[in-house]
Scaffold this motif. Structure first.
Motif, mmCIF file in Angstrom:
data_model
loop_
_atom_site.group_PDB
_atom_site.id
_atom_site.type_symbol
_atom_site.label_atom_id
_atom_site.label_comp_id
_atom_site.label_asym_id
_atom_site.label_seq_id
_atom_site.Cartn_x
_atom_site.Cartn_y
_atom_site.Cartn_z
ATOM 1 N N MET A 1 31.092 16.256 53.229
ATOM 2 C CA MET A 1 32.127 15.378 52.534
ATOM 3 C C MET A 1 31.422 14.802 51.320
ATOM 4 N N GLN A 2 32.026 14.915 50.258
ATOM 5 C CA GLN A 2 31.487 14.597 48.876
ATOM 6 C C GLN A 2 31.589 13.000 48.822
ATOM 7 N N LYS A 3 30.547 12.201 48.489
ATOM 8 C CA LYS A 3 30.373 10.902 48.370
ATOM 9 C C LYS A 3 31.332 10.297 47.373
ATOM 10 N N PRO A 4 32.038 9.136 47.684
ATOM 11 C CA PRO A 4 32.823 8.821 46.679
ATOM 12 C C PRO A 4 32.255 8.014 45.453
ATOM 13 N N THR A 5 33.052 8.043 44.413
ATOM 14 C CA THR A 5 32.185 7.488 43.028
ATOM 15 C C THR A 5 33.213 6.588 42.400
ATOM 16 N N ILE A 6 32.752 5.757 41.434
ATOM 17 C CA ILE A 6 33.684 5.044 40.577
ATOM 18 C C ILE A 6 33.908 5.464 39.084
ATOM 19 N N PRO A 7 34.980 5.058 38.692
ATOM 20 C CA PRO A 7 34.986 5.529 37.243
ATOM 21 C C PRO A 7 34.168 5.158 36.107
ATOM 22 N N LYS A 8 33.723 6.054 35.333
ATOM 23 C CA LYS A 8 32.483 5.798 34.088
ATOM 24 C C LYS A 8 33.075 4.329 33.625
ATOM 25 N N GLY A 9 32.024 3.658 33.217
ATOM 26 C CA GLY A 9 32.351 2.388 32.763
ATOM 27 C C GLY A 9 32.651 1.339 33.441
ATOM 28 N N MET A 10 32.817 1.323 34.761
ATOM 29 C CA MET A 10 33.077 0.404 35.691
ATOM 30 C C MET A 10 31.904 0.217 36.727
ATOM 31 N N ARG A 11 31.821 -0.901 37.097
ATOM 32 C CA ARG A 11 30.616 -1.331 38.061
ATOM 33 C C ARG A 11 31.077 -1.983 39.248
ATOM 34 N N ASP A 12 30.347 -1.873 40.536
ATOM 35 C CA ASP A 12 30.404 -2.554 41.406
ATOM 36 C C ASP A 12 29.218 -3.788 41.315
ATOM 37 N N PHE A 13 29.476 -4.874 41.751
ATOM 38 C CA PHE A 13 28.558 -6.141 41.798
ATOM 39 C C PHE A 13 28.175 -6.655 43.177
ATOM 40 N N GLY A 14 26.792 -6.566 43.449
ATOM 41 C CA GLY A 14 26.617 -6.928 44.941
ATOM 42 C C GLY A 14 26.544 -8.677 45.112
ATOM 43 N N PRO A 15 26.058 -8.915 46.198
ATOM 44 C CA PRO A 15 26.199 -10.347 46.501
ATOM 45 C C PRO A 15 25.143 -11.274 45.458
ATOM 46 N N ILE A 16 24.063 -10.575 45.127
ATOM 47 C CA ILE A 16 23.034 -11.317 44.179
ATOM 48 C C ILE A 16 23.675 -11.360 42.719
ATOM 49 N N GLU A 17 24.211 -10.220 42.503
ATOM 50 C CA GLU A 17 24.777 -10.024 41.017
ATOM 51 C C GLU A 17 25.928 -11.083 40.837
ATOM 52 N N MET A 18 26.844 -11.225 41.961
ATOM 53 C CA MET A 18 27.940 -12.006 42.013
ATOM 54 C C MET A 18 27.647 -13.631 41.965
ATOM 55 N N ALA A 19 26.634 -13.773 42.597
ATOM 56 C CA ALA A 19 26.021 -15.293 42.517
ATOM 57 C C ALA A 19 25.597 -15.680 41.204
ATOM 58 N N ARG A 20 24.829 -14.676 40.695
ATOM 59 C CA ARG A 20 24.559 -15.000 39.103
ATOM 60 C C ARG A 20 25.595 -15.010 38.139
ATOM 61 N N ARG A 21 26.665 -13.898 38.470
ATOM 62 C CA ARG A 21 27.650 -14.223 37.352
ATOM 63 C C ARG A 21 28.536 -15.178 37.576
ATOM 64 N N PHE A 25 29.927 -18.008 34.844
ATOM 65 C CA PHE A 25 31.288 -18.237 34.914
ATOM 66 C C PHE A 25 31.241 -19.807 35.310
ATOM 67 N N ASN A 26 30.670 -20.468 36.096
ATOM 68 C CA ASN A 26 31.201 -21.920 36.687
ATOM 69 C C ASN A 26 30.485 -22.821 35.659
ATOM 70 N N THR A 27 29.291 -22.367 34.911
ATOM 71 C CA THR A 27 28.614 -23.277 33.804
ATOM 72 C C THR A 27 29.707 -23.509 32.770
ATOM 73 N N ILE A 28 30.317 -22.452 32.374
ATOM 74 C CA ILE A 28 31.240 -22.045 30.961
ATOM 75 C C ILE A 28 32.468 -22.968 31.342
#
Length: 453
Positions: A1-21, A25-28
């Motif tokens: 079965m083919q592994k699912p992908t996301i559309p080009k130009g879109m991104r997943d954000f993991g826990p570390i990335e979300m904490a940093r993002r 956002f919270n500072t702003i």
């Protein structure tokens, strides 16, 4: 079965990335709130007639269109389908689209809610936008904008406060920046004294490249666009002004002495700088006559922010506009706004290692699962510890001790609690410090005191 992908130009954000993002956002958000701005949100989708024609021909091509629900062929004739006219088909089959920016939806919001708003209205909005652009490094099809605008006021104090906000945000984030400041009226004055007021866009597109390609190449581009040597000689001393901000404005005042609109731009710029002098701005402000962003939109002050310690494009921009809601028939509503580029700010902070470690709000304490009897005892204990504000989890099944400890280690959980039959008998908790290996037998209250420090 083919592994699912996301559309080009879109991104997943993991826990570390979300904490940093979220840190960004919270500072702003915190700074916006301190300056009296109220948050709004607008829908992901807008009607296409709201979006079309607001961003120019290129912008219209980059709009993501959403197919109508149900029979989207309804209203499309067989002849039109055979003709394969994409624009005509999309106009009929796609009545809605994803928002391209936050400004046009904001203008629509103001028109729709005008009678509910008290002017001047100070709004901020932090939401994703979508553009059907070709993905490349630093350019995404989905990204966040962090906008703040003050509408219904012509006062230049608003520009002063927005620059204070920029300074405050970047001081909190630890990024050293240079705030470039110019005025649309100064650019109009430069075109006027050069005798080319009708070609201001051609002039400013060329001089905007001064830093990248140098003076000689700017002059070459102006020649290629058909400007005379006399015009180029008139513009050269204007675009190569150096010295302090005050020295530039003094010299500019002489060079633009015959331009009323140019003098107005100098006066506005001097007013902003004079007021900023008394509020102790930490970051450098530079009068930059080559700055020429959004000429078809901005009418007064324009600004752009660049990081000093990283090679990166603009990380914040904004300016004064005279007619936000004019696109929807409500004339004469002046405003001024800024937008922080969260994705570029993230890249700058990542490169400079500016994210605080504690921003990752991971588990502080994990309880090892020894079985049903221990779990029944632990559930109210864990509830008490969580109520004290300590981020706590219980491993869900009584797996091998090695597996549970490895799980805690992989997530960098600093404390592990072990409650077996002996601890259960004494109603105590054996706490292991995963960094030092030290273990202590403690009461619930002592655990809260230890970890809650």
């Amino acid at each position: 079965m083919q592994k699912p992908t996301i559309p080009k130009g879109m991104r997943d954000f993991g826990p570390i990335e979300m904490a940093r993002r979220n840190y960004i956002f919270n500072t702003i958000k915190d700074v916006y709130a301190i300056y009296g701005f109220s948050q709004i949100e607008t829908p992901t989708m807008e009607n296409m007639n709201t979006l079309m024609g607001k961003y120019g021909e290129e912008g219209d091509r980059l709009l993501f269109r959403v197919l109508n629900s149900g029979d989207f062929f309804k209203g499309v004739s067989d002849e039109e389908l055979i003709g394969r006219n994409t624009v005509l088909f999309s106009n009929k089959a796609c009545e809605k689209g994803l928002r391209y920016d936050l400004t046009v939806p904001f203008a629509r919001y103001v028109v729709n809610h005008f009678n509910e708003l008290s002017m001047p209205f100070r709004r901020y909005q932090i939401q994703p936008v979508w553009r059907a652009d070709r993905p490349q490094k630093g350019r995404y099809r989905e990204f966040y904008q962090c906008d703040a605008d003050i509408i219904g006021s012509d006062s230049l104090i608003n520009e002063v406060e927005l620059i204070q906000i920029i300074d405050d945000v970047f001081c909190r984030l630890g990024i050293n920046v240079k705030i470039h400041l110019n005025n649309r009226k100064i650019l109009a004055g430069m075109a006027e004294v050069a005798g080319e007021q009708d070609r201001i866009v051609d002039i400013t597109v060329a001089i905007d490249k001064l830093e990248k390609i140098g003076l000689e190449n700017v002059k070459k581009e102006l020649r290629e666009k058909g400007f005379s040597e006399n015009t180029i000689q008139t513009l050269e001393p204007l675009i190569t002004l150096d010295g302090s901000n005050n020295e530039k404005l003094e010299r500019l005042g002489t060079l633009l002495q015959n331009s009323e609109i140019g003098q107005k731009g100098i006066e506005e710029t001097r007013y902003i700088l004079d007021r900023l002098d008394v509020v102790n701005i930490k970051n450098e402000i530079l009068v930059d006559l080559s700055l020429a962003r959004g000429l078809s939109y901005y009418t007064g002050a324009i600004l752009e922010v660049k990081a000093k310690d990283v090679a990166m494009g603009s990380i914040t921009g904004g300016g004064r506009y005279d007619n936000l809601t004019g696109i929807f028939g409500m004339q004469g509503l002046s405003g001024v706004g800024i937008s922080f580029g969260a994705d570029r700010i993230y890249d700058v902070m990542q490169e400079l290692n500016l994210f605080p470690e504690e921003q990752l709000k991971n588990t502080q304490l994990m309880f090892v699962n020894f079985g049903e009897d221990e779990t029944k005892f632990l559930l109210p204990v864990i509830a008490q510890i969580r109520k004290a504000g300590i981020r706590t989890e219980l491993y869900p099944e009584p797996a091998k001790m090695k597996k549970q400890m490895a799980h805690a280690d992989s997530l960098n959980i600093p404390f592990v609690a072990l409650v077996g039959s002996e601890e259960l008998e004494h109603k105590k908790i054996n706490i292991k410090n995963m960094k030092t290996g030290e273990q202590n037998l403690l009461s619930v209250e002592e655990v809260i005191t230890l970890i809650g420090i």
